[in-house]
Motif scaffolding. Sequence first.
Motif, PDB file in Angstrom:
ATOM      1  N   VAL A 184      80.013  70.962  19.783  1.00 50.57           N
ATOM      2  CA  VAL A 184      80.507  71.707  21.019  1.00 50.57           C
ATOM      3  C   VAL A 184      80.358  72.841  20.845  1.00 50.57           C
ATOM      4  O   VAL A 184      80.484  74.182  19.918  1.00 50.57           O
ATOM      5  N   GLU A 226      82.325  71.090  28.798  1.00 49.77           N
ATOM      6  CA  GLU A 226      82.392  69.964  28.027  1.00 49.77           C
ATOM      7  C   GLU A 226      82.585  69.840  26.685  1.00 49.77           C
ATOM      8  O   GLU A 226      82.538  68.621  25.818  1.00 49.77           O
ATOM      9  N   CYS A 279      83.127  65.663  25.744  1.00 49.62           N
ATOM     10  CA  CYS A 279      83.308  65.170  24.001  1.00 49.62           C
ATOM     11  C   CYS A 279      84.006  64.329  23.419  1.00 49.62           C
ATOM     12  O   CYS A 279      84.108  63.257  22.364  1.00 49.62           O
TER      13      CYS A 279
END
Length: 483
Positions: free
Chosen positions: A403, A410, A414
């Motif tokens: 990441v 994001e 994840c």
Amino acid sequence: MSRLVVVSNRVGDVDNSTQTGGLAVAIADALRTYGGLWFGCFESSEKSGCTLQTALGSNGVQYASTPVFSTEYQRYYAGYANSVLWPLFHYRTDLIDYREGDFRAYMSVNRQLANQLYPRLRADDIVWVHDYHLIPFARFLRRAGARNARVGFFLHIPFPPPDLLAASPNHASIVDSLLDYDLIGFQTSTDLSNFQRYLDEYAIAVVSADGTIRSDQRTSRSGRFPISIDVDSFTKMAEAAPEDVRLEGMRRHILKRKQIIGVDRLDYSKGIPARFEAFEKLISGNPSLEKSVSLLQISPPTREGIKPYEEIRKTAEGMASSINGRLADFNWTPIRYIHRTVARDKLAAILRHSDVGLVTPLRDGMNLVAKEYVAAQDSDHPGVLILSQFAGAAEELTEALIVNPHDTDEMARCLLQALTMPLQERRTRHHLLLQRIRSSNVQNWANNFLTVLLTDARSDDVSIPSTEMRQAHQALLPSEFSN
């Protein structure tokens, strides 16, 4: 047989298998294998009369620490090393607090340590110097008389690009002093490339394809040597869970609750505030996860008294409190924040009983917590590693969920992917990650570095920079470095 002499700022304990800190753990593992001498310094309130502290540990390992008067030590350690080099090498030029007196203290302490070690060296000793506190150590050791000694240096933190490094008024002397080592080691290909680019752009040395460096000082070598852990011993440590950790894991299993874990020293380079923000976005965007997942953040204190560290502590504590105030219930605390050191054996067990390892530094030399998390997992029911693309470990651990630690959306996505990942995918990823860390464990790291250190550098097809280029570089050096 040659003796290994390890030099670091502080001396750890080879016999203490529960000590924390990547540098101390890795050095202890190497010395348990090779034996030898561990040399460093300590802060002393006595301006004079304080003697060298020595001790003898297992496997014939000797310890020696030399005192440094408190005022000078603080200027060397808290001042130049951690208020200039640490932020600079972590790409945080905005946090540099440069003071000329601190730089002089940094040089002075390195000179003192070199002068203390030199009379204790044997003719065939191999000297291995560690980390940013001691960059000029080899120059002073050679000036003390150890001109032909084999001396290697390993940088545990990142090495910045040339344009960022130039933000330090003393960048020329820092890099120039590295050329007194026979081998300069880095964690990643990026760090090695940044160093070699500096040598090329400032024309102080020529680097060949195999990492050989030729200057008018000496012929050296440079290379990438990613640090690691003792996988088997850490796995055993994780399996031997203390009763309180085991019972807490059973409680979460019964309640069908999952745990995300972050383990970092409380440092601005670790990305803890962004991690907290991402976790809040995870819960806010997925109401079904309320009361079913929590974040355990363990952040031991470090470098207290330095302003940026005081600020990151206030920020982290404030965010944890604020998020808990908005989301918590009487029987669920979203973020559990621990601001103290946890023994390594207990930490290993906590990692094993955590469903997601969240390792998201903004910049890190390696980050051994990522490798420890993989080693700690139960292979039948492994957790998922989420890893920052800016951690050195990301070069190796490509099967983790990689990441951008600046992108909290994001990271939240994840986290959801990790928490809902099917068992077979978790097993496959973990199997590949475990293979990687087993093939490059801490013993291999030490063996590889010392093998290259003991190999004569080749100088074929490598020319010295021109006299004009070298003179231009010399003009950047302080007077004590110009000869």
